[in-house]
Design a protein around this motif. Structure first.
Motif, PDB file in Angstrom:
ATOM      1  N   GLU A 162     -28.133 -56.301  30.815  1.00  0.00           N
ATOM      2  CA  GLU A 162     -26.991 -55.676  30.221  1.00  0.00           C
ATOM      3  C   GLU A 162     -26.579 -54.372  30.734  1.00  0.00           C
ATOM      4  O   GLU A 162     -27.236 -53.400  30.977  1.00  0.00           O
ATOM      5  CB  GLU A 162     -27.468 -55.548  28.682  1.00  0.00           C
ATOM      6  N   ARG A 163     -25.482 -54.304  31.089  1.00  0.00           N
ATOM      7  CA  ARG A 163     -24.810 -53.193  31.842  1.00  0.00           C
ATOM      8  C   ARG A 163     -24.205 -52.315  30.659  1.00  0.00           C
ATOM      9  O   ARG A 163     -23.334 -52.639  29.674  1.00  0.00           O
ATOM     10  CB  ARG A 163     -23.843 -53.451  32.733  1.00  0.00           C
ATOM     11  N   PRO A 164     -24.304 -50.924  30.762  1.00  0.00           N
ATOM     12  CA  PRO A 164     -23.768 -50.200  29.612  1.00  0.00           C
ATOM     13  C   PRO A 164     -22.162 -49.962  29.842  1.00  0.00           C
ATOM     14  O   PRO A 164     -21.811 -49.508  30.977  1.00  0.00           O
ATOM     15  CB  PRO A 164     -24.382 -49.014  29.515  1.00  0.00           C
ATOM     16  N   ALA A 165     -21.289 -50.281  29.009  1.00  0.00           N
ATOM     17  CA  ALA A 165     -20.109 -50.413  29.122  1.00  0.00           C
ATOM     18  C   ALA A 165     -19.432 -49.730  27.774  1.00  0.00           C
ATOM     19  O   ALA A 165     -19.670 -50.305  26.842  1.00  0.00           O
ATOM     20  CB  ALA A 165     -19.415 -51.674  29.449  1.00  0.00           C
ATOM     21  N   ASP A 166     -18.416 -49.045  27.979  1.00  0.00           N
ATOM     22  CA  ASP A 166     -17.573 -48.469  26.714  1.00  0.00           C
ATOM     23  C   ASP A 166     -16.314 -49.345  26.907  1.00  0.00           C
ATOM     24  O   ASP A 166     -15.366 -49.099  27.522  1.00  0.00           O
ATOM     25  CB  ASP A 166     -17.286 -47.022  26.923  1.00  0.00           C
ATOM     26  N   TRP A 167     -16.334 -50.466  26.043  1.00  0.00           N
ATOM     27  CA  TRP A 167     -15.062 -51.369  26.021  1.00  0.00           C
ATOM     28  C   TRP A 167     -13.786 -50.820  25.110  1.00  0.00           C
ATOM     29  O   TRP A 167     -12.834 -51.374  25.457  1.00  0.00           O
ATOM     30  CB  TRP A 167     -15.604 -52.592  25.390  1.00  0.00           C
ATOM     31  N   MET A 168     -13.955 -49.843  24.426  1.00  0.00           N
ATOM     32  CA  MET A 168     -12.789 -49.335  23.584  1.00  0.00           C
ATOM     33  C   MET A 168     -11.760 -48.626  24.484  1.00  0.00           C
ATOM     34  O   MET A 168     -10.625 -48.977  24.325  1.00  0.00           O
ATOM     35  CB  MET A 168     -13.327 -48.423  22.496  1.00  0.00           C
ATOM     36  N   PRO A 169     -12.171 -47.729  25.357  1.00  0.00           N
ATOM     37  CA  PRO A 169     -11.073 -47.178  26.007  1.00  0.00           C
ATOM     38  C   PRO A 169     -10.439 -48.094  27.096  1.00  0.00           C
ATOM     39  O   PRO A 169      -9.171 -48.062  27.542  1.00  0.00           O
ATOM     40  CB  PRO A 169     -11.894 -46.144  26.911  1.00  0.00           C
ATOM     41  N   GLN A 170     -11.389 -48.771  27.484  1.00  0.00           N
ATOM     42  CA  GLN A 170     -10.805 -50.015  28.417  1.00  0.00           C
ATOM     43  C   GLN A 170      -9.648 -50.798  27.652  1.00  0.00           C
ATOM     44  O   GLN A 170      -8.593 -51.262  28.343  1.00  0.00           O
ATOM     45  CB  GLN A 170     -11.988 -50.847  28.984  1.00  0.00           C
ATOM     46  N   LEU A 171     -10.048 -51.305  26.481  1.00  0.00           N
ATOM     47  CA  LEU A 171      -8.991 -51.960  25.627  1.00  0.00           C
ATOM     48  C   LEU A 171      -7.639 -51.190  25.525  1.00  0.00           C
ATOM     49  O   LEU A 171      -6.643 -51.677  25.597  1.00  0.00           O
ATOM     50  CB  LEU A 171      -9.549 -52.523  24.215  1.00  0.00           C
ATOM     51  N   LEU A 172      -7.850 -49.948  25.086  1.00  0.00           N
ATOM     52  CA  LEU A 172      -6.810 -49.128  25.075  1.00  0.00           C
ATOM     53  C   LEU A 172      -5.951 -49.014  26.160  1.00  0.00           C
ATOM     54  O   LEU A 172      -4.451 -48.942  26.165  1.00  0.00           O
ATOM     55  CB  LEU A 172      -6.957 -47.728  24.364  1.00  0.00           C
ATOM     56  N   ARG A 173      -6.665 -48.693  27.343  1.00  0.00           N
ATOM     57  CA  ARG A 173      -5.863 -48.755  28.725  1.00  0.00           C
ATOM     58  C   ARG A 173      -5.061 -49.905  28.900  1.00  0.00           C
ATOM     59  O   ARG A 173      -3.900 -49.768  29.454  1.00  0.00           O
ATOM     60  CB  ARG A 173      -6.750 -48.386  29.705  1.00  0.00           C
ATOM     61  N   LEU A 175      -3.798 -52.108  26.598  1.00  0.00           N
ATOM     62  CA  LEU A 175      -2.494 -52.024  25.522  1.00  0.00           C
ATOM     63  C   LEU A 175      -1.533 -51.292  26.033  1.00  0.00           C
ATOM     64  O   LEU A 175      -0.266 -51.613  25.974  1.00  0.00           O
ATOM     65  CB  LEU A 175      -3.075 -51.989  24.334  1.00  0.00           C
ATOM     66  N   VAL A 176      -1.927 -50.006  26.378  1.00  0.00           N
ATOM     67  CA  VAL A 176      -0.958 -49.082  26.767  1.00  0.00           C
ATOM     68  C   VAL A 176      -0.131 -49.422  28.111  1.00  0.00           C
ATOM     69  O   VAL A 176       1.180 -49.518  28.250  1.00  0.00           O
ATOM     70  CB  VAL A 176      -1.497 -47.615  27.025  1.00  0.00           C
ATOM     71  N   SER A 177      -0.904 -49.908  29.064  1.00  0.00           N
ATOM     72  CA  SER A 177      -0.320 -50.333  30.433  1.00  0.00           C
ATOM     73  C   SER A 177       0.628 -51.437  30.170  1.00  0.00           C
ATOM     74  O   SER A 177       1.599 -51.677  30.664  1.00  0.00           O
ATOM     75  CB  SER A 177      -1.344 -50.564  31.474  1.00  0.00           C
ATOM     76  N   ALA A 178       0.219 -52.320  29.236  1.00  0.00           N
ATOM     77  CA  ALA A 178       0.961 -53.480  28.793  1.00  0.00           C
ATOM     78  C   ALA A 178       2.277 -53.190  28.125  1.00  0.00           C
ATOM     79  O   ALA A 178       3.491 -53.851  28.292  1.00  0.00           O
ATOM     80  CB  ALA A 178       0.319 -54.541  28.154  1.00  0.00           C
ATOM     81  N   GLY A 179       2.140 -52.228  27.209  1.00  0.00           N
ATOM     82  CA  GLY A 179       3.271 -51.842  26.481  1.00  0.00           C
ATOM     83  C   GLY A 179       4.391 -51.110  27.161  1.00  0.00           C
ATOM     84  O   GLY A 179       5.618 -51.094  26.906  1.00  0.00           O
ATOM     85  N   LEU A 180       3.853 -50.356  28.189  1.00  0.00           N
ATOM     86  CA  LEU A 180       4.623 -49.293  29.065  1.00  0.00           C
ATOM     87  C   LEU A 180       5.241 -50.121  30.295  1.00  0.00           C
ATOM     88  O   LEU A 180       6.069 -49.279  31.053  1.00  0.00           O
ATOM     89  CB  LEU A 180       4.052 -48.108  29.178  1.00  0.00           C
ATOM     90  N   SER A 181       4.838 -51.277  30.365  1.00  0.00           N
ATOM     91  CA  SER A 181       5.352 -51.877  31.637  1.00  0.00           C
ATOM     92  C   SER A 181       6.832 -52.353  31.594  1.00  0.00           C
ATOM     93  O   SER A 181       7.555 -52.442  30.885  1.00  0.00           O
ATOM     94  CB  SER A 181       4.580 -53.395  31.749  1.00  0.00           C
ATOM     95  N   ASP A 182       7.409 -51.912  32.867  1.00  0.00           N
ATOM     96  CA  ASP A 182       8.895 -52.331  33.012  1.00  0.00           C
ATOM     97  C   ASP A 182       9.306 -53.756  33.183  1.00  0.00           C
ATOM     98  O   ASP A 182      10.401 -54.105  33.070  1.00  0.00           O
ATOM     99  CB  ASP A 182       9.523 -51.391  34.257  1.00  0.00           C
TER     100      ASP A 182
END
Length: 188
Positions: A162-173, A175-182
């Motif tokens: 089990e590798r420690p991963a902070d999944w919440m910031p990855q999800l936010l990144r 969503l933000v990159s998908a919403g701001l895409s041209d």
């Protein structure tokens, strides 16, 4: 000389009269003024080991037999050690014989393979690059850089890691990159 302790009175010679305070006598091993120690139940007196050991006498026959036993042990112990060493050596030699027999069987199988003409042809082509008349052989020299070669896959382990991963910031990144895409990909 020390005296042997007197044997306990047998039950057949004992009189059937009840013991009273007047008839009770201290045990013969007890000294005057001291009572003989009794066990937890108070039934029988304890045996004095020093008195018992002083009653043992060593006869000449016993001394001779004891010396023969000691002499026999003195003679047999080195012989027994030699016997054990020889048995270990024999076991090691038998194991080496079995290994040698296995090697002989493998070499016999190898010799039998070399009696087959197809095996000889295959080995001549692979090891010595021999060809039959009229055949064309292409040899490819592997001149690629070792870092450019694809790596071989490492064996898969049986344990879960089990590798420690902070999944919440990855999800936010994401969503933000998908919403701001041209550009938008249209799927049909």
């Amino acid at each position: 000389m020390a005296r042997r302790p007197a044997p306990p009175p047998s039950l057949s010679n004992a009189s059937p009269r009840p013991a009273t305070a007047k008839t009770a006598r201290p045990a013969p091993s007890a000294k005057p003024g001291r009572r003989a120690p009794r066990s937890a139940e108070g039934a029988a007196p304890r045996v004095d080991v020093r008195e018992w050991a002083s009653g043992i006498r060593l006869s000449a026959f016993s001394a001779i037999m004891l010396s023969l036993v000691v002499l026999g042990a003195w003679v047999l112990v080195p012989t027994l050690g030699t016997f054990i060493d020889q048995r270990q050596k024999i076991a090691a030699l038998e194991a080496s014989v079995q290994v040698s027999e296995a090697e002989i069987a493998a070499l016999s199988a190898e010799r039998d393979r070399w009696d087959d003409p197809a095996y000889i042809t295959t080995q001549a082509r692979e090891r010595l690059y021999y060809v039959k008349p009229g055949e064309v052989v292409y040899l490819i020299d592997n001149d690629l850089d070792p870092s450019a070669l694809p790596r071989e896959q490492e064996p898969v382990s049986d344990t879960l890691e089990e590798r420690p991963a902070d999944w919440m910031p990855q999800l936010l990144r994401t969503l933000v990159s998908a919403g701001l895409s041209d550009t938008v990909a249209v799927t049909r």
